[in-house]
Design an enzyme around this catalytic site. Structure first.
Site, PDB file in Angstrom:
ATOM      1  N   SER A  19       0.821  -1.229   0.000  1.00 30.00           N
ATOM      2  CA  SER A  19       0.000   0.000   0.000  1.00 30.00           C
ATOM      3  C   SER A  19       0.842   1.261   0.000  1.00 30.00           C
ATOM      4  CB  SER A  19      -0.862   0.076   1.271  1.00 30.00           C
ATOM      5  OG  SER A  19      -1.858  -0.883   1.259  1.00 30.00           O
ATOM      6  N   HIS A  50      -3.257   0.408  -4.526  1.00 32.34           N
ATOM      7  CA  HIS A  50      -2.688  -0.793  -5.152  1.00 32.34           C
ATOM      8  C   HIS A  50      -2.963  -0.756  -6.653  1.00 32.34           C
ATOM      9  CE1 HIS A  50      -1.500  -3.336  -1.714  1.00 32.34           C
ATOM     10  NE2 HIS A  50      -2.368  -2.581  -1.068  1.00 32.34           N
ATOM     11  N   HIS A  72      -5.648  -9.366  -1.405  1.00 36.08           N
ATOM     12  CA  HIS A  72      -5.701  -9.678   0.033  1.00 36.08           C
ATOM     13  C   HIS A  72      -6.836 -10.640   0.315  1.00 36.08           C
ATOM     14  CE1 HIS A  72      -4.058  -5.618  -0.483  1.00 36.08           C
ATOM     15  NE2 HIS A  72      -3.304  -5.873   0.565  1.00 36.08           N
ATOM     16  N   TYR A  74      -8.929 -10.274   2.632  1.00 36.42           N
ATOM     17  CA  TYR A  74     -10.111  -9.486   3.023  1.00 36.42           C
ATOM     18  C   TYR A  74     -10.921  -9.002   1.830  1.00 36.42           C
ATOM     19  CZ  TYR A  74      -7.253  -5.243   2.255  1.00 36.42           C
ATOM     20  OH  TYR A  74      -6.458  -4.268   1.718  1.00 36.42           O
ATOM     21  N   GLU A  75     -10.378  -9.163   0.612  1.00 31.85           N
ATOM     22  CA  GLU A  75     -11.169  -8.833  -0.578  1.00 31.85           C
ATOM     23  C   GLU A  75     -12.167  -9.954  -0.877  1.00 31.85           C
ATOM     24  OE1 GLU A  75      -8.787  -6.954  -3.896  1.00 31.85           O
ATOM     25  OE2 GLU A  75      -7.158  -7.443  -2.547  1.00 31.85           O
ATOM     26  N   ALA A 102       2.739  -2.203   4.038  1.00 32.27           N
ATOM     27  CA  ALA A 102       2.498  -1.151   5.018  1.00 32.27           C
ATOM     28  C   ALA A 102       2.025  -1.870   6.278  1.00 32.27           C
ATOM     29  CB  ALA A 102       1.419  -0.206   4.517  1.00 32.27           C
ATOM     30  N   MET A 194      -2.066  -6.888   6.912  1.00 40.04           N
ATOM     31  CA  MET A 194      -3.090  -7.788   6.368  1.00 40.04           C
ATOM     32  C   MET A 194      -2.610  -8.512   5.106  1.00 40.04           C
ATOM     33  SD  MET A 194      -6.306  -5.200   6.777  1.00 40.04           S
ATOM     34  CE  MET A 194      -6.478  -4.155   8.224  1.00 40.04           C
ATOM     35  N   SER A 195      -1.289  -8.666   4.973  1.00 39.72           N
ATOM     36  CA  SER A 195      -0.789  -9.262   3.715  1.00 39.72           C
ATOM     37  C   SER A 195       0.469 -10.073   3.961  1.00 39.72           C
ATOM     38  CB  SER A 195      -0.486  -8.144   2.715  1.00 39.72           C
ATOM     39  OG  SER A 195       0.624  -7.386   3.146  1.00 39.72           O
ATOM     40  N   ASN A 218       1.882   3.627  10.649  1.00 47.39           N
ATOM     41  CA  ASN A 218       1.031   4.143  11.754  1.00 47.39           C
ATOM     42  C   ASN A 218       1.351   3.357  13.016  1.00 47.39           C
ATOM     43  OD1 ASN A 218      -0.543   2.037  10.000  1.00 47.39           O
ATOM     44  ND2 ASN A 218      -1.336   1.815  12.086  1.00 47.39           N
ATOM     45  N   HIS A 230      -7.132   4.347   6.319  1.00 48.10           N
ATOM     46  CA  HIS A 230      -6.336   3.817   5.195  1.00 48.10           C
ATOM     47  C   HIS A 230      -5.645   4.924   4.403  1.00 48.10           C
ATOM     48  CE1 HIS A 230      -4.953   1.142   2.063  1.00 48.10           C
ATOM     49  NE2 HIS A 230      -5.624   1.814   1.149  1.00 48.10           N
TER      50      HIS A 230
HETATM   51  N1  HPA Z   1      -3.182  -2.867  11.111  1.00 48.35           N
HETATM   52  C1  HPA Z   1      -3.347  -3.744  10.114  1.00 48.35           C
HETATM   53  N2  HPA Z   1      -2.876  -3.540   8.891  1.00 48.35           N
HETATM   54  C2  HPA Z   1      -2.209  -2.392   8.656  1.00 48.35           C
HETATM   55  C3  HPA Z   1      -2.008  -1.437   9.653  1.00 48.35           C
HETATM   56  C4  HPA Z   1      -2.524  -1.690  10.944  1.00 48.35           C
HETATM   57  O1  HPA Z   1      -2.380  -0.890  11.889  1.00 48.35           O
HETATM   58  N3  HPA Z   1      -1.308  -0.424   9.078  1.00 48.35           N
HETATM   59  C5  HPA Z   1      -1.101  -0.754   7.785  1.00 48.35           C
HETATM   60  N4  HPA Z   1      -1.645  -1.955   7.516  1.00 48.35           N
END
Ligand code: HPA
Length: 252
Positions: A19, A50, A72, A74-75, A102, A194-195, A218, A230
């Site tokens: 990301s 993406h 992902h 989650y898609e 990320a 998440m990847s 973050n 996001h």
């Molecule tokens: N959590 C999950 N996935 C992420 C995060 C997060 O804080 N930051 C970037 N991808």
């Protein structure tokens, strides 16, 4: 670019960009590109940040295949489906792959905007691309120790902070609760995303050498008084991607 042109270039090294990190490819120049949508079995990501294409770049004269954007779980896809790109790259003779993402920083000694070299992972996805086989694959060293040593050396020469730690993969698509982050910290996680984990498992099962880099975009939930968003993840990724590009170039 046709798939045949990709085949002709014979790239042995590939990079998956996460990301907001897609601009790393542009920094190196794009020799050719092919959209995921034009490749049977692959399809474009539904997630902002993406791009959804393979790009052929050259680093120090050597061809590097770059996957700009990923799929992902989650898609709504299976772990087997999200790793189709890894199997595709393997058919072109790719032998080593750098997976970038990320991630949220869990380890309080890290800093947002810094990079983390993945030393190991926690698969909290409840799935794997290897369902149905091959069974019982060894995962003692998913992230190549010799390659990690090269990243550490390159970062020190570039004077770039490079943390090291365990990446926990969670299904998403919602961000975590503070209680979930405390659980992950207790389990040994330093960053969460998440990847990456399905791709790393698939690449190892195909005998590829794997490296993983997280851009800490973050603080994970509950570590600071903040809410997660996001668009902030993507913009922090973009702002810090020059450091990632420099590190990757130096290692290659
Ligand atoms: N959590 C999950 N996935 C992420 C995060 C997060 O804080 N930051 C970037 N991808």
């Amino acid at each position: 670019m046709s798939i045949a042109a990709l085949e002709k270039a014979c790239p042995e090294t590939a990079i998956v960009l996460g990301s907001g990190l897609g601009s790393v490819a542009e920094a190196w120049g794009i020799e050719a590109e092919v959209a995921y949508a034009d490749i049977p079995g692959l399809s474009a990501s539904t997630v902002p940040g993406h791009a959804g294409r393979f790009v052929l770049s050259r680093v120090h004269g050597k061809p590097v295949l770059i996957a700009q954007g990923r799929r992902h779980l989650y898609e709504g896809l299976t772990a087997h489906e999200v790793t189709a790109g890894i199997r595709f790259m393997h058919t072109f003779g790719v032998k080593r792959i750098i997976l970038t993402n990320a991630a949220g920083a869990i380890n309080a000694s890290f800093a947002v905007g810094d990079l983390m070299l993945i030393t190991d992972h926690l698969n909290l996805l409840g799935s794997t691309p290897l369902l149905g086989g091959p069974h019982f694959h060894d995962m003692s060293e998913v992230y190549s120790a010799p390659w990690r040593a090269r990243f550490i050396e390159a970062a020190s020469q570039l004077r770039l902070p490079l943390h090291q730690g365990v990446y926990a993969a969670t299904l998403g698509p919602q961000y975590e609760t503070p209680a979930e982050i405390r659980m992950m910290r207790t389990l040994g996680a330093d960053a969460v995303g998440m990847s990456t984990v399905p791709e790393a498992i698939q690449a190892r099962a195909l005998g590829m050498e794997v490296a993983g880099i997280s851009m800490l975009t973050n603080w994970a939930a509950g570590l600071k008084a903040q809410t997660l968003d996001h668009s902030e993840v993507v913009s922090t990724g973009r702002a810090s991607s020059a450091n990632l590009a420099a590190l990757l170039k130096s290692v290659l």
